[in-house]
Design a protein around this motif. Structure first.
Motif, PDB file in Angstrom:
ATOM      1  N   ARG A 100       0.838  -1.216   0.000  1.00 15.30           N
ATOM      2  CA  ARG A 100       0.000   0.000   0.000  1.00 15.30           C
ATOM      3  C   ARG A 100       0.871   1.264   0.000  1.00 15.30           C
ATOM      4  NH1 ARG A 100      -1.813  -0.312   5.224  1.00 15.30           N
ATOM      5  NH2 ARG A 100      -0.060   1.019   5.734  1.00 15.30           N
ATOM      6  N   GLU A 101       1.936   1.244   0.816  1.00 19.35           N
ATOM      7  CA  GLU A 101       2.781   2.440   0.933  1.00 19.35           C
ATOM      8  C   GLU A 101       3.535   2.750  -0.356  1.00 19.35           C
ATOM      9  OE1 GLU A 101       2.720   4.670   3.346  1.00 19.35           O
ATOM     10  OE2 GLU A 101       1.166   3.410   4.210  1.00 19.35           O
ATOM     11  N   VAL A 102       3.973   1.718  -1.059  1.00 16.67           N
ATOM     12  CA  VAL A 102       4.686   1.964  -2.324  1.00 16.67           C
ATOM     13  C   VAL A 102       3.752   2.657  -3.318  1.00 16.67           C
ATOM     14  CG1 VAL A 102       5.811   0.888  -4.316  1.00 16.67           C
ATOM     15  CG2 VAL A 102       6.316   0.058  -2.012  1.00 16.67           C
ATOM     16  N   LEU A 103       2.518   2.186  -3.374  1.00 12.53           N
ATOM     17  CA  LEU A 103       1.562   2.814  -4.301  1.00 12.53           C
ATOM     18  C   LEU A 103       1.293   4.255  -3.883  1.00 12.53           C
ATOM     19  CD1 LEU A 103      -0.933  -0.139  -4.887  1.00 12.53           C
ATOM     20  CD2 LEU A 103       1.069   0.516  -6.241  1.00 12.53           C
ATOM     21  N   ARG A 104       1.210   4.464  -2.569  1.00 10.62           N
ATOM     22  CA  ARG A 104       0.976   5.834  -2.081  1.00 10.62           C
ATOM     23  C   ARG A 104       2.186   6.721  -2.373  1.00 10.62           C
ATOM     24  NH1 ARG A 104       0.180   8.529   3.674  1.00 10.62           N
ATOM     25  NH2 ARG A 104       1.954   7.260   4.200  1.00 10.62           N
ATOM     26  N   SER A 105       3.393   6.158  -2.223  1.00 14.80           N
ATOM     27  CA  SER A 105       4.611   6.928  -2.538  1.00 14.80           C
ATOM     28  C   SER A 105       4.626   7.335  -3.999  1.00 14.80           C
ATOM     29  CB  SER A 105       5.866   6.097  -2.244  1.00 14.80           C
ATOM     30  OG  SER A 105       6.061   5.962  -0.860  1.00 14.80           O
ATOM     31  N   ALA A 106       4.254   6.402  -4.884  1.00 12.78           N
ATOM     32  CA  ALA A 106       4.248   6.709  -6.325  1.00 12.78           C
ATOM     33  C   ALA A 106       3.283   7.862  -6.601  1.00 12.78           C
ATOM     34  CB  ALA A 106       3.870   5.469  -7.115  1.00 12.78           C
ATOM     35  N   GLU A 107       2.191   7.855  -5.860  1.00 12.17           N
ATOM     36  CA  GLU A 107       1.203   8.931  -6.038  1.00 12.17           C
ATOM     37  C   GLU A 107       1.766  10.264  -5.516  1.00 12.17           C
ATOM     38  OE1 GLU A 107      -3.290   9.325  -4.510  1.00 12.17           O
ATOM     39  OE2 GLU A 107      -2.619   7.324  -5.046  1.00 12.17           O
ATOM     40  N   THR A 108       2.378  10.237  -4.348  1.00 20.29           N
ATOM     41  CA  THR A 108       2.939  11.464  -3.765  1.00 20.29           C
ATOM     42  C   THR A 108       4.080  12.011  -4.623  1.00 20.29           C
ATOM     43  OG1 THR A 108       2.445  10.551  -1.587  1.00 20.29           O
ATOM     44  CG2 THR A 108       3.897  12.460  -1.638  1.00 20.29           C
ATOM     45  N   LEU A 109       4.932  11.112  -5.089  1.00 22.36           N
ATOM     46  CA  LEU A 109       6.065  11.532  -5.929  1.00 22.36           C
ATOM     47  C   LEU A 109       5.600  11.990  -7.311  1.00 22.36           C
ATOM     48  CD1 LEU A 109       8.545   8.572  -5.219  1.00 22.36           C
ATOM     49  CD2 LEU A 109       9.094  10.978  -4.798  1.00 22.36           C
ATOM     50  N   GLY A 110       4.480  11.415  -7.746  1.00 17.80           N
ATOM     51  CA  GLY A 110       4.033  11.682  -9.118  1.00 17.80           C
ATOM     52  C   GLY A 110       4.817  10.851 -10.120  1.00 17.80           C
ATOM     53  N   THR A 111       5.549   9.874  -9.632  1.00 16.24           N
ATOM     54  CA  THR A 111       6.342   8.986 -10.488  1.00 16.24           C
ATOM     55  C   THR A 111       6.697   7.752  -9.668  1.00 16.24           C
ATOM     56  OG1 THR A 111       8.348   8.806 -11.841  1.00 16.24           O
ATOM     57  CG2 THR A 111       8.554  10.074  -9.811  1.00 16.24           C
ATOM     58  N   ASN A 112       7.102   6.686 -10.351  1.00 13.92           N
ATOM     59  CA  ASN A 112       7.486   5.491  -9.599  1.00 13.92           C
ATOM     60  C   ASN A 112       8.905   5.642  -9.055  1.00 13.92           C
ATOM     61  OD1 ASN A 112       5.073   4.339 -10.224  1.00 13.92           O
ATOM     62  ND2 ASN A 112       5.870   2.972 -11.815  1.00 13.92           N
TER      63      ASN A 112
END
Ligand code: SF4
Ligand code: SF4
Length: 349
Positions: A100-112
Motif C-alpha cells: 500500500r505504501e509503495v503505491l501511495r509513494s508513487a502517487e505522492t512523488l508523481g512517479t514510480n
C-alpha cells in the motif's frame, strides 16, 4: 562528481547522494533541528546539487520525512525524471502494508520510485520482513509488476544487513557509518557476501555531530575507500550541498585512534566503533547507549539525553547484577561496558 556502479543493478550513482531529511517541513520528529525550506527553495537546493553532478536522491514516506517525498517528486518532474535515481522507503514489515505504501509513494512523488527500501529493519521486525508474504516479498511483486525497479533493506544493524546480503531477493542495502562509527562498514568490507549488492551509506556526518570536529572533506574522504556506491549526505541549504559536492574529495584513511584522539581534544570519547559484536542476553543495545554518550558531548545534548533517559537506569541496575557480562567477551575494543554504563548513568542524573 565521480560515479560508481550500484552492485548488480548496474545503475551509475553519484558518489555523494542527496538525503532529503533537511528539506522537509512539518512536525516530523526525525531530528530536532531541520531547516524547513518551502517548496521552491527545496527544489532549488536539489537542482543546485544536481548541477554539481548529484543523481541519487533518497526520501521516505510522509510519516517519516514529512513533505520531503512530495518535494522530491516536484523536483523530479522539473529536472527530468530519467536524469535522477529516486530511492524511497517506509517502515513496514508486513507485505500488505508496504504494498500500500509503495503505491501511495508513487502517487505522492508523481512517479514510480526506482529503489524502495523496507526502512528501519531491526532485530525485532526482521523475521516478519523476510518471511513469506512479508515486506520483502511484496517489494519483489512490485518489482515484477514494474512499479519499482529494485528492492532494498535499510537497517542500522549489521546482522540484518548480513541477512539481506545472503538473500537473493534484495538488490540494495542501505546502512549507516562514519569515520567514528565504522564497525558496520568494516564488517561489510571484510565479508564477500556483500559483493554484488548495491550498498548505500547514510549517517556520514553522524546526524551532523561530527561536523563540530571534522571538516566535510575529512568525513567524506574518510569513508570513500569503503565498498559503498553512494554516501548520502543530508542537505538543507545550498552551502551544505557545496560543502559535500563541489569538490571531488580524495579517499583518506584515518585510523580509529586518530579519530578518537581528535575528539579527545574536545571531550573524552568512548572508543566504540558500533561494530555490534557485544550481545546482551537481556537485549540491551550497548552500542546505542555508548553512541548517545558521544553524541551528547558532540552537541546533541537534548536529543541524546532524552534517548538515554528512556532506559539507562534500568540497564545500569541490571549491569550491576550481571556477573557473566557476556557483552564484553566479543568486544574488539576491550571496553569495560558495565563501567561505561555506570558513567553514562551518572551523567544523566
Ligand atoms: S561496545 Fe565494543 S563490541 Fe559493542 S559496538 Fe562498541 S566496540 Fe563493538
Ligand atoms: S553487563 Fe550484562 S546486563 Fe549489562 S549489557 Fe552486558 S550482558 Fe547486558
Amino acid at each position: 562528481m565521480r560515479y560508481r556502479t550500484l552492485g548488480n543493478t548496474g545503475l551509475q550513482v553519484s558518489e555523494i547522494g542527496f538525503g532529503t531529511i533537511p528539506i522537509l517541513s512539518g512536525n516530523v520528529p526525525v531530528l530536532p533541528d531541520y531547516y524547513s525550506p518551502d517548496l521552491p527553495e527545496a527544489v532549488d537546493i536539489m537542482m543546485h546539487a544536481f548541477k554539481m553532478g548529484c543523481n541519487f536522491y533518497d526520501t521516505a514516506i510522509p510519516e517519516e520525512y514529512g513533505d520531503a517525498e512530495y518535494k522530491l517528486g516536484v523536483f523530479a518532474e522539473k529536472v527530468g525524471r530519467e536524469r535522477i535515481i529516486i530511492s524511497d522507503k517506509a517502515r513496514f514489515a508486513d507485505g500488505n502494508d508496504i504494498f500500500r505504501e509503495v503505491l501511495r509513494s508513487a502517487e505522492t512523488l508523481g512517479t514510480n520510485p526506482d529503489i524502495y527500501f523496507v526502512h528501519q529493519v531491526d532485530e525485532k521486525n526482521q523475521d516478519e520482513t523476510f518471511s513469506r508474504y512479508g515486506a520483502l516479498d511484496a517489494l519483489c511483486d512490485l518489482k515484477k509488476a514494474g512499479v519499482i525497479r529494485y528492492t532494498g533493506i535499510a537497517t542500522h544493524y549489521y546482522s540484518v544487513a548480513a541477512r539481506a546480503a545472503a538473500d537473493s531477493r534484495v538488490d540494495v542495502i542501505q546502512t549507516s557509518g562514519n569515520i567514528l562509527e565504522r564497525g558496520i562498514m568494516d564488517r561489510i568490507a571484510e565479508n564477500d557476501l556483500f559483493r554484488g549488492k548495491g550498498l548505500i551509506l547514510n549517517k556520514v556526518y553522524a546526524a551532523g555531530c561530527l561536523l563540530s570536529v571534522f571538516q566535510p572533506s575529512e568525513l567524506i574522504g574518510g569513508i570513500l575507500h569503503y565498498p559503498f556506491s553512494c554516501a548520502l549526505i543530508g542537505i538543507g541549504t545550498k552551502e551544505q550541498a557545496d560543502a559535500a559536492m563541489q569538490t571531488e574529495f580524495q579517499p583518506q584513511t584515518f585510523s580509529f585512534a586518530e579519530v578518537t584522539s581528535r575528539l579527545a581534544e574536545h571531550f573524552q570519547p568512548i572508543p566504540c566503533t558500533r561494530c555490534q559484536h557485544c550481545t546482551c542476553p537481556r537485549g540491551y543495545e550497548v552500542h546505542i547507549l555508548l553512541r548517545q554518550y558521544n553524541y551528547y558531548h558532540l552537541g546533541k545534548h537534548y536529543w541524546a539525553m532524552k534517548k538515554l533517559r528512556l532506559n539507562i537506569a534500568e540497564v545500569f541496575e541490571q549491569c550491576r547484577r550481571c556477573t557473566e557480562r557476556p557483552c564484553m567477551h566479543g568486544c574488539p575494543q576491550n571496553l569495560r561496558i558495565p563501567e561505561l554504563i555506570g558513567m553514562i548513568y551518572e551523567m544523566t542524573r
